[in-house]
Design a protein around this motif. Structure first.
Motif, PDB file in Angstrom:
ATOM      1  N   GLN A  41     -10.130  10.606  -0.466  1.00  0.00           N
ATOM      2  CA  GLN A  41     -10.002   9.273   0.104  1.00  0.00           C
ATOM      3  C   GLN A  41     -10.222   8.167  -0.936  1.00  0.00           C
ATOM      4  OE1 GLN A  41     -13.006   9.063   3.098  1.00  0.00           O
ATOM      5  NE2 GLN A  41     -14.719   9.324   1.655  1.00  0.00           N
ATOM      6  N   ASP A  42     -10.722   8.535  -2.119  1.00  0.00           N
ATOM      7  CA  ASP A  42     -10.930   7.541  -3.178  1.00  0.00           C
ATOM      8  C   ASP A  42      -9.658   7.244  -3.962  1.00  0.00           C
ATOM      9  OD1 ASP A  42     -13.676   7.277  -2.680  1.00  0.00           O
ATOM     10  OD2 ASP A  42     -14.123   9.063  -3.883  1.00  0.00           O
ATOM     11  N   PHE A  43      -8.543   7.937  -3.599  1.00  0.00           N
ATOM     12  CA  PHE A  43      -7.341   7.779  -4.415  1.00  0.00           C
ATOM     13  C   PHE A  43      -6.734   6.379  -4.289  1.00  0.00           C
ATOM     14  CE2 PHE A  43      -2.795   8.405  -5.400  1.00  0.00           C
ATOM     15  CZ  PHE A  43      -2.946   8.824  -6.712  1.00  0.00           C
ATOM     16  N   GLU A  44      -6.825   5.761  -3.105  1.00  0.00           N
ATOM     17  CA  GLU A  44      -6.301   4.399  -2.943  1.00  0.00           C
ATOM     18  C   GLU A  44      -7.022   3.424  -3.865  1.00  0.00           C
ATOM     19  OE1 GLU A  44      -3.697   3.319  -1.282  1.00  0.00           O
ATOM     20  OE2 GLU A  44      -3.264   5.428  -0.819  1.00  0.00           O
ATOM     21  N   TYR A  45      -8.329   3.619  -4.000  1.00  0.00           N
ATOM     22  CA  TYR A  45      -9.087   2.787  -4.936  1.00  0.00           C
ATOM     23  C   TYR A  45      -8.683   3.096  -6.376  1.00  0.00           C
ATOM     24  CZ  TYR A  45     -13.070   1.030  -7.648  1.00  0.00           C
ATOM     25  OH  TYR A  45     -13.849   0.402  -8.574  1.00  0.00           O
ATOM     26  N   TYR A  46      -8.488   4.377  -6.664  1.00  0.00           N
ATOM     27  CA  TYR A  46      -8.145   4.792  -8.022  1.00  0.00           C
ATOM     28  C   TYR A  46      -6.774   4.258  -8.426  1.00  0.00           C
ATOM     29  CZ  TYR A  46      -8.893   7.795 -12.097  1.00  0.00           C
ATOM     30  OH  TYR A  46      -9.127   8.257 -13.369  1.00  0.00           O
ATOM     31  N   LYS A  47      -5.821   4.174  -7.447  1.00  0.00           N
ATOM     32  CA  LYS A  47      -4.463   3.719  -7.753  1.00  0.00           C
ATOM     33  C   LYS A  47      -4.436   2.279  -8.251  1.00  0.00           C
ATOM     34  CE  LYS A  47      -1.006   4.404  -5.119  1.00  0.00           C
ATOM     35  NZ  LYS A  47      -0.157   4.489  -3.927  1.00  0.00           N
ATOM     36  N   GLU A  48      -5.471   1.488  -7.948  1.00  0.00           N
ATOM     37  CA  GLU A  48      -5.519   0.102  -8.427  1.00  0.00           C
ATOM     38  C   GLU A  48      -5.567   0.030  -9.943  1.00  0.00           C
ATOM     39  OE1 GLU A  48      -8.753  -1.952  -6.650  1.00  0.00           O
ATOM     40  OE2 GLU A  48      -8.200  -1.417  -4.598  1.00  0.00           O
ATOM     41  N   PHE A  49      -5.973   1.144 -10.579  1.00  0.00           N
ATOM     42  CA  PHE A  49      -6.111   1.162 -12.028  1.00  0.00           C
ATOM     43  C   PHE A  49      -5.048   2.033 -12.690  1.00  0.00           C
ATOM     44  CE2 PHE A  49     -10.205   0.459 -10.030  1.00  0.00           C
ATOM     45  CZ  PHE A  49     -10.584  -0.742 -10.614  1.00  0.00           C
ATOM     46  N   CYS A  50      -3.994   2.346 -11.944  1.00  0.00           N
ATOM     47  CA  CYS A  50      -2.832   3.032 -12.500  1.00  0.00           C
ATOM     48  C   CYS A  50      -1.744   2.007 -12.796  1.00  0.00           C
ATOM     49  CB  CYS A  50      -2.311   4.094 -11.524  1.00  0.00           C
ATOM     50  SG  CYS A  50      -3.492   5.432 -11.203  1.00  0.00           S
ATOM     51  N   VAL A  51      -0.704   2.430 -13.530  1.00  0.00           N
ATOM     52  CA  VAL A  51       0.374   1.511 -13.882  1.00  0.00           C
ATOM     53  C   VAL A  51       1.040   1.019 -12.600  1.00  0.00           C
ATOM     54  CG1 VAL A  51       0.771   2.569 -16.118  1.00  0.00           C
ATOM     55  CG2 VAL A  51       1.996   3.442 -14.122  1.00  0.00           C
ATOM     56  N   PRO A  52       1.563  -0.216 -12.583  1.00  0.00           N
ATOM     57  CA  PRO A  52       2.210  -0.741 -11.372  1.00  0.00           C
ATOM     58  C   PRO A  52       3.367   0.151 -10.932  1.00  0.00           C
ATOM     59  CG  PRO A  52       1.808  -2.501 -12.964  1.00  0.00           C
ATOM     60  CD  PRO A  52       1.500  -1.215 -13.665  1.00  0.00           C
ATOM     61  N   GLY A  53       3.462   0.367  -9.638  1.00  0.00           N
ATOM     62  CA  GLY A  53       4.533   1.184  -9.074  1.00  0.00           C
ATOM     63  C   GLY A  53       4.313   2.672  -9.183  1.00  0.00           C
ATOM     64  N   PHE A  54       3.101   3.097  -9.498  1.00  0.00           N
ATOM     65  CA  PHE A  54       2.832   4.529  -9.645  1.00  0.00           C
ATOM     66  C   PHE A  54       2.929   5.229  -8.289  1.00  0.00           C
ATOM     67  CE2 PHE A  54      -0.444   7.854  -9.257  1.00  0.00           C
ATOM     68  CZ  PHE A  54       0.120   8.802 -10.108  1.00  0.00           C
ATOM     69  N   LYS A  55       3.597   6.401  -8.301  1.00  0.00           N
ATOM     70  CA  LYS A  55       3.710   7.229  -7.102  1.00  0.00           C
ATOM     71  C   LYS A  55       3.118   8.603  -7.403  1.00  0.00           C
ATOM     72  CE  LYS A  55       7.894   4.912  -5.457  1.00  0.00           C
ATOM     73  NZ  LYS A  55       9.324   5.073  -5.079  1.00  0.00           N
ATOM     74  N   ASN A  56       2.378   9.103  -6.477  1.00  0.00           N
ATOM     75  CA  ASN A  56       1.668  10.370  -6.670  1.00  0.00           C
ATOM     76  C   ASN A  56       2.607  11.549  -6.413  1.00  0.00           C
ATOM     77  OD1 ASN A  56      -0.383  12.162  -7.161  1.00  0.00           O
ATOM     78  ND2 ASN A  56      -1.321  11.950  -5.130  1.00  0.00           N
ATOM     79  N   ASN A  57       3.609  11.683  -7.305  1.00  0.00           N
ATOM     80  CA  ASN A  57       4.568  12.782  -7.157  1.00  0.00           C
ATOM     81  C   ASN A  57       4.607  13.674  -8.389  1.00  0.00           C
ATOM     82  OD1 ASN A  57       5.691  10.992  -8.888  1.00  0.00           O
ATOM     83  ND2 ASN A  57       7.605  10.676  -7.736  1.00  0.00           N
ATOM     84  N   LYS A  58       3.547  13.609  -9.212  1.00  0.00           N
ATOM     85  CA  LYS A  58       3.467  14.435 -10.409  1.00  0.00           C
ATOM     86  C   LYS A  58       2.185  15.243 -10.374  1.00  0.00           C
ATOM     87  CE  LYS A  58       5.834  11.065 -13.432  1.00  0.00           C
ATOM     88  NZ  LYS A  58       5.706  10.262 -14.672  1.00  0.00           N
ATOM     89  N   GLY A  59       2.160  16.244 -11.221  1.00  0.00           N
ATOM     90  CA  GLY A  59       0.943  17.004 -11.370  1.00  0.00           C
ATOM     91  C   GLY A  59      -0.078  16.239 -12.200  1.00  0.00           C
ATOM     92  N   VAL A  60      -1.317  16.723 -12.190  1.00  0.00           N
ATOM     93  CA  VAL A  60      -2.392  16.033 -12.911  1.00  0.00           C
ATOM     94  C   VAL A  60      -2.076  15.958 -14.400  1.00  0.00           C
ATOM     95  CG1 VAL A  60      -4.830  16.153 -13.542  1.00  0.00           C
ATOM     96  CG2 VAL A  60      -4.113  16.701 -11.207  1.00  0.00           C
TER      97      VAL A  60
END
Length: 711
Positions: free
Chosen positions: A130-149
């Motif tokens: 559930q912390d991923f929404e918070y974590y996405k704020e610090f990813c590049v703009p437009g990032f989509k979680n469709n890749k592996g780690v």
């Protein structure tokens, strides 16, 4: 004896002869050095053109706001990052790389964020929680979680780890603090890398400390800026106090010149004596305190200068310096006591002149205003020129890559050959630059900007000196003072200077500006040669710097006296400089007696004002005294407002005393001219006052006898 006198005058020009029509500054005069006037106007037109070009291409936001990896501003209104004022580094440890010093950019992805992270998280733990929404704020703009780690971390889409950070200069830095003597980031003592391996936080702390060390100068500047924002009100009050004290001293000099000079001398001695006493008390108080015996060499340089005040060696050094200064001043007063009496007489005459031309005390405000315009135009043009480059993107890679460091286009880089050659590389904003003719000419335009600043600033100072000299010369050459004094002498002198002698002022200012720009270039070359081990080059550079420093001082002295002759006779610059120099050489003994002694007395007056205001500022900003219920604001470095008040007080005192200094120099040259033109008889009476005549002629005769005895 007559032959020796004729030979002496032959070497130093011809003395002025009696002219019954001469009554002071000549009004029927013509324009001088018109070619230099034309050159100045053309240079100003070119300077305006450079400013327009710089303002057209420049963007000051590049200095104010941080930029992300795409060169876009953080927190700038009207952009997509308007609500994201802070810059976040994916891996701030890489900011400690030597590449930062070469490219002025950290080799790690950077994005604009609304706020700095306030918790510890890793991408491995957050991407399926559930912390991923918070974590996405610090990813590049437009990032989509469709890749592996592994793919996300390889492509630099998200940071491997988030650490609690605090904003500084609109940039997020790890919140490093100590807990029970252990360095910590947030509340964690260990962290996980992107793949879940837990490591000691010391690695992160050390990397962050190195990164902060690279940006230490920026942090120091920000802390100083913060001190100014909270203390500017009290700084202004301190400068107003300095202005009031300066004005009070000047007014008292008008009516009590002799008494005030001795009061200034005694007060300077007392202020220095109190400084010695205070240093000794602090030195004695620290005896026995833990850590107070550490030497300055062992401590090294510390940005927080308050640390040094806890060392006994610091107060011992202050006490020695003040004691040496006190002894020097007392010895000078003992050996110059008779010359001081002569100088006081000249200061009294200058006080009368200033009293009849009271508006001269306000003229430094005109000079200050014009200098502020020059400084503002130079600074704004320099900023626009330095920010008129285009965004340059380069290829960065953590591993060996043949195309690393080459320019790239961030839009087409993912599908380019460079991306396939170096799979781990990425195209990132590096710096602002360009390859056009305009960008190649930027260095030359900056040099021209500095040169024009020197030229115009020296012209403004020259205009002030000619104006004051013309007004005070009108006073001296008035036989019946103040009845023969012309109406509005200051405004008349100002009008004559601009109407007839703009070219001469530009000529003198140009010579001085050329020497000053050469000195700037020598300082630049000296900085570049510091890393070299060529001792001959260092020796040659030191000699050149010393020679041009002496040359600048001599030209300033010559220009100052040349402007006085221009104000009186209306001759061109070269003729005025030659006549002034020969006149001083024909009266070299009087120059030694009066000119430097009066400068010494005025310096004591400045030191009295600066010392008084500086001591008051020191006690206030160190919370040792309070004004009513208000107290000094909390500061990072209390020396910032204190030094500002001291420097500002000196400039204010110098501005007021510069009027007296110009008056004394003008009266002295007029006195020397008066002695050559007249003999004190009824047919050729002296224009000087009887009091000035008695003291100066008596003092000059004694010095002349002493010089003959020594020969």
């Amino acid at each position: 004896m007559a032959g020796e006198r004729q030979h002496y005058y032959g070497k130093h020009g011809t003395p002025q002869k009696y002219d019954p029509a001469f009554k002071g500054p000549i009004y029927n005069r013509g324009c001088t050095d018109t070619i230099c006037c034309v050159f100045l106007l053309l240079a100003i037109v070119g300077y305006v053109a450079v400013g327009i070009i710089a303002w057209t291409h420049g963007d000051p936001r590049k200095v104010i706001y941080p930029t992300d990896s795409r060169g876009e501003f953080c927190g700038q209104k009207g952009t997509k990052n308007a609500n994201k004022p802070y810059l976040f580094y994916f891996n701030i440890v890489k900011c400690a790389s030597p590449l930062v010093l070469l490219e002025f950019q950290c080799p790690t992805p950077q994005i604009c964020v609304e706020k700095c992270p306030n918790r510890y998280l890793t991408y491995l733990n957050a991407h399926k929680s559930q912390d991923f929404e918070y974590y996405k704020e610090f990813c590049v703009p437009g990032f989509k979680n469709n890749k592996g780690v592994a793919e996300v971390l390889r492509d630099g889409d998200c940071p491997a780890v988030l650490t609690p950070s605090k904003p500084l200069a609109q940039r997020c830095f790890p919140a490093i603090h100590t807990h029970k003597g252990v360095l910590m980031v947030g509340n964690e003592t260990t962290y996980e890398d992107g793949l879940g391996a837990r490591k000691n936080v010391t690695e992160l702390v050390e990397g962050a400390k190195k990164a902060n060390g690279v940006l230490e100068a920026r942090q120091l500047a920000m802390r100083i800026f913060e001190d100014y924002t909270v203390s500017w009100y009290w700084i202004v009050i301190g400068l107003v106090i300095a202005m009031v004290i300066s004005l009070l001293v000047i007014v008292l000099l008008r009516f009590l010149a002799g008494i005030m000079v001795w009061v200034m001398i005694v007060m300077v001695i007392l202020v220095l004596g109190y400084g010695i006493f205070h240093c000794y008390m602090e030195y004695a108080r620290l005896r026995g305190e833990a850590g107070s015996d550490i030497s300055l060499v062992d401590l090294g340089f510390q940005t927080d200068l308050r640390v040094y005040l806890h060392l006994r060696q610091t107060w011992m050094a202050f006490m020695i310096i003040l004691s040496i200064l006190e002894v020097i001043i007392i010895l000078l007063l003992i050996f110059l006591r008779k010359r001081i009496l002569i100088a006081i007489a000249l200061i009294k005459e200058a006080s009368r002149a200033v009293g009849y031309v009271m508006c001269s005390l306000l003229y430094p405000l005109v000079t200050f205003f014009l200098l502020c315009l020059c400084i503002a135009y130079w600074a704004s043009t320099a900023i626009f020129l330095s920010t008129s480059n285009e965004a340059v993107y380069k290829i960065f890679s953590d591993t060996a890559c043949s195309v690393a460091g080459k320019t790239c286009n961030p839009e087409t880089f993912p599908s380019s050959n460079e991306s396939r050659l170096c799979p781990g590389a990425y195209c990132q904003f590096a710096f602002y630059g360009g390859e056009s003719n305009y960008h190649r000419a930027l260095l030359g335009l900056q040099i021209f900007n500095v040169f024009m600043f020197f030229w115009l600033a020296n012209f403004v100072l020259a205009l002030g000196q000619v104006t004051l000299a013309g007004a005070f010369a009108s006073y001296y050459w008035a036989l019946n003072k103040p009845d023969d004094l012309p109406a509005f002498p200051l405004f008349s002198a100002f009008g004559r200077a601009l109407r007839y002698h703009t070219g001469s002022l530009a000529f003198g200012a140009l010579i001085l500006a050329i020497v000053q720009i050469i000195r700037v270039m020598l300082e630049y070359l000296d900085q570049r040669l510091k890393a070299a081990e060529n001792k001959f080059a260092k020796f040659l550079m030191t000699c050149l710097k010393c020679c041009f420093w002496c040359l600048e001082k001599f030209i300033k002295f010559l220009n100052r006296n040349a402007y006085i002759m221009i104000a009186i006779y209306g001759t061109n610059f070269c003729t005025s400089a030659r006549n002034a120099f020969f006149l001083l050489m024909r009266n070299i003994i009087r120059v030694a007696v009066l000119d430097k002694v009066t400068d010494f007395l005025f310096l004591l007056g400045k030191l009295l004002i600066v010392g008084s205001v500086g001591i008051l500022a020191f006690f206030f900003f160190t919370h040792r005294i309070r004004i009513v219920q208000d107290t000094a604001p909390p500061l990072n470095y209390y020396w910032v407002p204190i030094l500002t008040v001291i420097i500002g007080s000196y400039l204010i005192a110098h501005g007021f005393f510069s009027v007296y200094g110009m008056c004394v120099d003008t009266l002295f040259l007029c006195f020397c001219e008066d002695l050559e033109r007249n003999d004190g008889s009824q047919e050729r009476p002296y224009f000087m006052s009887p009091e000035l005549r008695d003291i100066l002629l008596k003092g000059s005769a004694e010095e002349g006898k002493r010089a003959n005895v020594e020969e």
